[in-house]
Write a protein that holds these residues in place. Sequence first.
Motif, short mmCIF file in Angstrom:
data_model
loop_
_atom_site.label_atom_id
_atom_site.label_comp_id
_atom_site.label_asym_id
_atom_site.label_seq_id
_atom_site.Cartn_x
_atom_site.Cartn_y
_atom_site.Cartn_z
N SER A 17 0.78 -1.39 0.02
CA SER A 17 -0.05 0.07 0.09
C SER A 17 0.89 1.36 -0.01
O SER A 17 0.45 2.30 -0.25
N LEU A 18 2.07 1.10 0.10
CA LEU A 18 2.97 2.31 0.33
C LEU A 18 3.23 2.66 -0.99
O LEU A 18 3.30 1.86 -2.11
N GLY A 19 3.37 4.11 -1.27
CA GLY A 19 3.88 4.61 -2.67
C GLY A 19 4.14 5.90 -2.47
O GLY A 19 4.13 6.60 -1.36
N GLY A 20 4.79 6.36 -3.58
CA GLY A 20 5.33 7.78 -3.68
C GLY A 20 6.73 7.77 -3.10
O GLY A 20 7.20 6.81 -2.88
N SER A 21 7.19 8.95 -2.92
CA SER A 21 8.64 9.12 -2.66
C SER A 21 8.74 9.88 -1.02
O SER A 21 9.84 10.15 -0.73
N THR A 22 7.62 10.17 -0.31
CA THR A 22 7.77 10.79 0.89
C THR A 22 8.52 9.97 2.03
O THR A 22 9.01 10.48 3.03
N ALA A 23 8.49 8.53 1.81
CA ALA A 23 9.44 7.88 2.68
C ALA A 23 10.74 7.75 2.47
O ALA A 23 11.73 7.05 3.30
N GLY A 24 11.40 8.50 1.59
CA GLY A 24 12.84 8.43 1.39
C GLY A 24 13.49 8.62 2.63
O GLY A 24 14.65 7.70 2.53
N LEU A 25 13.59 9.72 3.41
CA LEU A 25 14.39 10.02 4.38
C LEU A 25 14.42 8.72 5.39
O LEU A 25 15.28 8.19 5.99
N ILE A 26 13.19 8.32 5.64
CA ILE A 26 13.22 7.04 6.80
C ILE A 26 13.87 5.69 6.24
O ILE A 26 14.29 4.99 6.82
N LEU A 27 13.56 5.63 4.66
CA LEU A 27 14.25 4.54 4.27
C LEU A 27 15.90 4.45 4.20
O LEU A 27 16.42 3.54 4.78
N ALA A 28 16.36 5.68 4.24
CA ALA A 28 17.77 6.11 4.36
C ALA A 28 18.28 5.72 5.42
O ALA A 28 19.12 5.10 5.99
N LEU A 29 17.53 6.28 6.80
CA LEU A 29 17.73 6.19 7.93
C LEU A 29 17.83 4.70 8.42
O LEU A 29 18.73 4.09 9.04
N GLY A 30 16.96 3.86 7.77
CA GLY A 30 16.87 2.70 8.05
C GLY A 30 17.83 1.70 7.51
O GLY A 30 18.55 0.90 8.10
N VAL A 31 18.43 2.21 6.28
CA VAL A 31 19.47 1.40 5.58
C VAL A 31 20.96 1.80 6.41
O VAL A 31 21.54 1.07 6.88
N TYR A 32 21.08 3.13 7.00
CA TYR A 32 22.12 3.53 7.51
C TYR A 32 22.14 2.75 8.93
O TYR A 32 23.05 2.31 9.27
N ASP A 33 21.11 2.75 9.55
CA ASP A 33 21.10 1.94 10.89
C ASP A 33 21.63 0.32 10.70
O ASP A 33 22.40 -0.11 11.67
N ARG A 34 21.05 -0.23 9.57
CA ARG A 34 21.38 -1.48 9.58
C ARG A 34 22.92 -1.89 9.06
O ARG A 34 23.44 -3.11 9.37
N ILE A 35 23.51 -0.92 8.25
CA ILE A 35 24.98 -1.21 7.71
C ILE A 35 25.97 -0.37 8.56
O ILE A 35 26.99 -0.56 8.14
N THR A 36 25.65 0.14 9.70
CA THR A 36 26.79 0.63 10.58
C THR A 36 26.56 0.13 11.96
O THR A 36 25.35 -0.37 12.16
N ALA A 37 27.56 0.22 12.82
CA ALA A 37 27.38 -0.19 14.06
C ALA A 37 26.82 1.09 15.11
O ALA A 37 26.96 0.99 16.18
N ASP A 38 26.56 1.86 14.35
CA ASP A 38 26.29 3.30 15.17
C ASP A 38 25.13 3.08 16.02
O ASP A 38 24.87 3.78 17.23
N ASN A 39 24.12 2.13 15.61
CA ASN A 39 22.93 2.22 16.25
C ASN A 39 21.99 3.27 16.54
O ASN A 39 21.77 3.84 17.61
N VAL A 40 22.04 4.40 15.62
CA VAL A 40 21.43 5.53 15.73
C VAL A 40 19.86 5.60 16.27
O VAL A 40 19.58 6.54 17.01
N ILE A 41 19.11 4.53 16.10
CA ILE A 41 18.01 4.50 16.42
C ILE A 41 17.71 4.04 17.98
O ILE A 41 17.07 4.86 18.71
N ASN A 42 18.84 3.18 18.50
CA ASN A 42 18.95 3.14 19.79
C ASN A 42 17.89 3.01 20.47
O ASN A 42 17.55 3.71 21.82
N GLY A 43 16.89 2.00 20.02
CA GLY A 43 15.62 1.60 21.28
C GLY A 43 14.57 2.46 21.03
O GLY A 43 13.41 2.25 21.65
N ARG A 44 14.58 3.68 20.32
CA ARG A 44 13.62 4.63 20.47
C ARG A 44 12.57 4.48 19.39
O ARG A 44 12.80 3.49 18.33
#
Length: 353
Positions: free
Chosen positions: A243-270
């Motif tokens: 059901s998702l469509g369009g480009s408005t999720a771009g920032l969140i998708l980028a944060l998700g990839v970054y969180d998964r490919i680095t050891a930074d754990n930027v989301i950190n349980g939040r």
Amino acid sequence: MTRQTWTAAVSALIFVISAAVLAMTPVPFVTYAPGATFDVLADAQQPPIDIAGAPSYAATGSLLIASTSVTRPDAPVSLPEVLYAHAAPDREVFPRDVVYAAGATNAEIRSKEVAQLGAAQSDAAAAALRAAGFPVRQVPMVQSVAQTGPAADKLFPGDFVLEIDGVATATTAAVRAQIEKRAIGDPVTFTVQRDLPDGTRGRLSVKIDTTASKTQASLPVWGGNLTMGYSYEPRITFHLDSSLGGSTAGLILALGVYDRITADNVINGRIVSGAGTIDGVGNVAAVGGIKEKLVSAERAGAEVFFVPSGNCADMDGVGSHARIVSVSTLDDAINALDALADPATEGLVKGCT
């Protein structure tokens, strides 16, 4: 019954019928309302973000795509619905022709949204990999292929065009220049890089006979459109809700990839959410329906909500239980999450006011 009573009864009946007709008559408006959320870090049998060819790290917390529920182009809207949406604090109303092109069908809108989501995924992955220090290069990429053109079933969206007849092509203009050197009907060999079904990437040679342009009879064309795409070694695959469509999720998708490919754990349980389009170098741009997306995220328990700086004017007077953070780039969002994790620096994080 007196004549006066009959007159009053008939008048009341006419009023009721008129009101009912008015209430059921469609009006040319579209309503925005809070939609659903989708966690791109969900621990599922098929993770929303799948990474191959690079180290990946377990995520903690939730990273929510917040959506807006928008009236579809083929769905009628009544006057009471418009009045309610105008008065409700979590809804908005827009003229239909501002939201949808005249004559656009539901299928056409859906197809466009799916294409936009595909582009957003590619840009988000490129931006995240750049931020994490992975090499990323821009390459001409097949954006679309005409179903009845000479490239049908030979080239596919997502193919990277490396060479034309053995000549390296670094830009879409270079691809066009090589093809336009040929006579109409001449064969052209595309050397492309393509993701194969077995999970590997292959370098393929594809021969296509040119044809005449429909708008310029003397111009040879190959039957598709190109754009500049992003090429990188890790394979990032998104498994998102249909059901998702369009480009408005771009920032969140980028944060998700970054969180998964680095050891930074930027989301950190939040529980983090937000919205914003993104390009391959990490620039974040404004989106529509930002207030409805905020409500959607708050209902899902979001503690932090990212707002593109270009949307800050839309947030004037909007209250929120989540921490509103204004960002212009992916780096802004990463740095803000780091700062919010430290009581000594969280006060430095910029909001919209």
